[in-house]
Each structure stands twice: as C-alpha cells, then as structure tokens.
Scaffold this active site. Structure first.
Site, PDB file in Angstrom:
ATOM      1  N   ASN A 105       0.848  -1.197   0.000  1.00 17.33           N
ATOM      2  CA  ASN A 105       0.000   0.000   0.000  1.00 17.33           C
ATOM      3  C   ASN A 105       0.881   1.243   0.000  1.00 17.33           C
ATOM      4  O   ASN A 105       1.954   1.279   0.626  1.00 17.33           O
ATOM      5  CB  ASN A 105      -1.020  -0.012   1.144  1.00 17.33           C
ATOM      6  CG  ASN A 105      -0.449  -0.197   2.522  1.00 17.33           C
ATOM      7  OD1 ASN A 105       0.599  -0.820   2.692  1.00 17.33           O
ATOM      8  ND2 ASN A 105      -1.125   0.330   3.522  1.00 17.33           N
TER       9      ASN A 105
ATOM     10  N   GLU B   9       0.238   5.199   0.601  1.00 18.64           N
ATOM     11  CA  GLU B   9      -0.731   6.218   1.002  1.00 18.64           C
ATOM     12  C   GLU B   9      -0.315   7.595   0.491  1.00 18.64           C
ATOM     13  O   GLU B   9       0.770   7.766  -0.081  1.00 18.64           O
ATOM     14  CB  GLU B   9      -0.887   6.177   2.526  1.00 18.64           C
ATOM     15  CG  GLU B   9      -1.445   4.826   2.971  1.00 18.64           C
ATOM     16  CD  GLU B   9      -1.739   4.734   4.460  1.00 18.64           C
ATOM     17  OE1 GLU B   9      -1.313   5.616   5.228  1.00 18.64           O
ATOM     18  OE2 GLU B   9      -2.408   3.758   4.848  1.00 18.64           O
TER      19      GLU B   9
ATOM     20  N   ALA C  25      -0.941  12.097   1.216  1.00 20.15           N
ATOM     21  CA  ALA C  25      -1.449  13.160   2.085  1.00 20.15           C
ATOM     22  C   ALA C  25      -2.870  13.550   1.684  1.00 20.15           C
ATOM     23  O   ALA C  25      -3.672  13.971   2.522  1.00 20.15           O
ATOM     24  CB  ALA C  25      -0.525  14.366   2.016  1.00 20.15           C
TER      25      ALA C  25
ATOM     26  N   CYS D 217      -4.029   0.525  -2.575  1.00 19.13           N
ATOM     27  CA  CYS D 217      -3.931  -0.736  -1.823  1.00 19.13           C
ATOM     28  C   CYS D 217      -2.804  -1.619  -2.359  1.00 19.13           C
ATOM     29  O   CYS D 217      -2.419  -1.533  -3.535  1.00 19.13           O
ATOM     30  CB  CYS D 217      -5.234  -1.513  -1.921  1.00 19.13           C
ATOM     31  SG  CYS D 217      -6.531  -0.934  -0.826  1.00 19.13           S
TER      32      CYS D 217
ATOM     33  N   GLU E 148      -2.885  -4.786  -3.029  1.00 18.98           N
ATOM     34  CA  GLU E 148      -3.349  -5.698  -4.091  1.00 18.98           C
ATOM     35  C   GLU E 148      -3.342  -4.980  -5.441  1.00 18.98           C
ATOM     36  O   GLU E 148      -2.977  -5.559  -6.470  1.00 18.98           O
ATOM     37  CB  GLU E 148      -4.763  -6.204  -3.791  1.00 18.98           C
ATOM     38  CG  GLU E 148      -4.881  -7.051  -2.540  1.00 18.98           C
ATOM     39  CD  GLU E 148      -5.167  -6.229  -1.282  1.00 18.98           C
ATOM     40  OE1 GLU E 148      -4.740  -5.060  -1.202  1.00 18.98           O
ATOM     41  OE2 GLU E 148      -5.818  -6.777  -0.369  1.00 18.98           O
TER      42      GLU E 148
ATOM     43  N   CYS F  20      -9.797  -5.722   0.762  1.00 16.78           N
ATOM     44  CA  CYS F  20     -10.971  -4.845   0.904  1.00 16.78           C
ATOM     45  C   CYS F  20     -11.935  -5.119  -0.256  1.00 16.78           C
ATOM     46  O   CYS F  20     -11.593  -5.800  -1.226  1.00 16.78           O
ATOM     47  CB  CYS F  20     -10.541  -3.378   0.917  1.00 16.78           C
ATOM     48  SG  CYS F  20     -10.068  -2.732  -0.700  1.00 16.78           S
TER      49      CYS F  20
HETATM   50  N1  THU Z   1      -5.169  -1.812   2.588  1.00 18.79           N
HETATM   51  C1  THU Z   1      -4.619  -2.552   1.588  1.00 18.79           C
HETATM   52  O1  THU Z   1      -3.549  -2.232   1.070  1.00 18.79           O
HETATM   53  N2  THU Z   1      -5.284  -3.657   1.182  1.00 18.79           N
HETATM   54  C2  THU Z   1      -6.465  -4.092   1.705  1.00 18.79           C
HETATM   55  O2  THU Z   1      -7.078  -4.996   1.182  1.00 18.79           O
HETATM   56  C3  THU Z   1      -6.950  -3.483   2.947  1.00 18.79           C
HETATM   57  C4  THU Z   1      -6.435  -2.112   3.204  1.00 18.79           C
HETATM   58  C5  THU Z   1      -4.465  -0.594   3.014  1.00 18.79           C
HETATM   59  C6  THU Z   1      -5.133   0.677   2.570  1.00 18.79           C
HETATM   60  C7  THU Z   1      -4.608   1.663   3.587  1.00 18.79           C
HETATM   61  O3  THU Z   1      -3.357   2.155   3.116  1.00 18.79           O
HETATM   62  C8  THU Z   1      -4.369   0.828   4.829  1.00 18.79           C
HETATM   63  O4  THU Z   1      -4.387  -0.521   4.416  1.00 18.79           O
HETATM   64  C9  THU Z   1      -5.414   1.038   5.897  1.00 18.79           C
HETATM   65  O5  THU Z   1      -6.690   0.882   5.393  1.00 18.79           O
END
Ligand code: THU
Length: 143
Positions: free
Chosen positions: A49, A51, A53, A60, A62, A93
């Site tokens: 993942n 992120e 700002a 994500c 995946e 998710c």
């Molecule tokens: N996240 C993922 O990378 N994959 C998922 O399937 C669940 C959530 C990440 C998104 C965000 O950066 C962090 O986890 C918290 O939600």
C-alpha cells in the site's frame, strides 16, 4: 475439482509478501499491507500500500501487485497472498476483491497471512460471491 485452498502460499510467495509489507508507505494509517499475485506463467508480482497526504489517492497493496503483473504483460491471476499485522485477518478490501476478480475466477485461492505465517486460505468465490466480471459485458452470445 476445487483447488486445495487450505494449502497456504509457498515460502517464496510468503517471503515476497513480507518484504513488500515492510516497504509499504503507510504514514497515515500506520497499517502496512503486502500483496503478491501469482500469474498464469508462475511468476510472482508483489505490491504494497502507498498512502498519500490527499487520503483518497492512496493505493492498496493488491492494486499495486496487479499493476506490476499487468505491466509485465500478464493477465491471469492463479493465486493471491495478502499480509498485514494485527490480530484480525487482513482480507482484501471490497474494492480489491473486485480488482482481483477482473483477472481471476471463483476458485482462485487467496491466502491471508500475518507476520508469523499463513493464517487462512479462502477462494475468491467465498470472498466475492455472485460477482460481476468481464463476461457480463458480453451480451452478444445470448438472446
Ligand atoms: N489496505 C490494503 O492495502 N489492502 C487491503 O485490502 C486493505 C487495506 C491498506 C489501505 C490503507 O493504506 C491501509 O491498508 C489502511 O486501510
């Protein structure tokens, strides 16, 4: 015959997932996730993942792994591993279930892991039942 989805990822797949998780850029949630997809050729593609700002622009793990696979010229996912810390099962998710669905089918195993090792293996069909996929757009074969 459904695949034996109780079998977790092999060692290489698990270790790639751990390494990707450890590199994740998650300064806002502090929740690092790693993902690895295996393609039809057997190659493994990792992602984490990333992120931002501007929160909604985060990506994500995946999605990152799938992008790496597609950029390498592959279009079929045969197996997925996802890893995150904490006591809960870090399943993909909802959005990522659909992203996986684009390149996989109901029987595709998804291995949910923690830092200590594989925790549980499920199929995409279990995580996203009655899903919508590319085939639904083909309306020329019926009616
Ligand atoms: N996240 C993922 O990378 N994959 C998922 O399937 C669940 C959530 C990440 C998104 C965000 O950066 C962090 O986890 C918290 O939600």
């Amino acid at each position: 015959m459904p695949q034996d989805t109780d079998q977790g990822p092999d060692r290489e797949m698990f270790e790639l997932a751990v390494a990707a998780m450890d590199k994740a850029y998650a300064p806002y949630s502090n929740f690092q996730v790693g993902a690895v997809v295996r393609s039809a050729s057997g190659a493994l593609y990792a992602g984490c993942n990333v992120e931002n700002a501007a929160y909604p622009q985060g990506c994500c793990a995946e999605a990152s792994a799938i992008s790496a696979m597609v950029a390498a010229g592959e279009r079929r996912i045969t197996e997925v591993a996802v890893i995150g810390r904490g006591e809960h099962l870090v399943t993909p998710c909802g959005g990522c279930r659909q992203r996986i669905r684009e390149f996989a089918d109901d029987a595709t195993p998804i291995h949910v892991c923690g830092p200590e090792g594989p925790r549980r293996s499920l199929t995409l069909g279990e995580l996203l039942p009655l899903s919508f996929g590319p085939g639904h757009l083909d309306t020329t074969t019926k009616e």
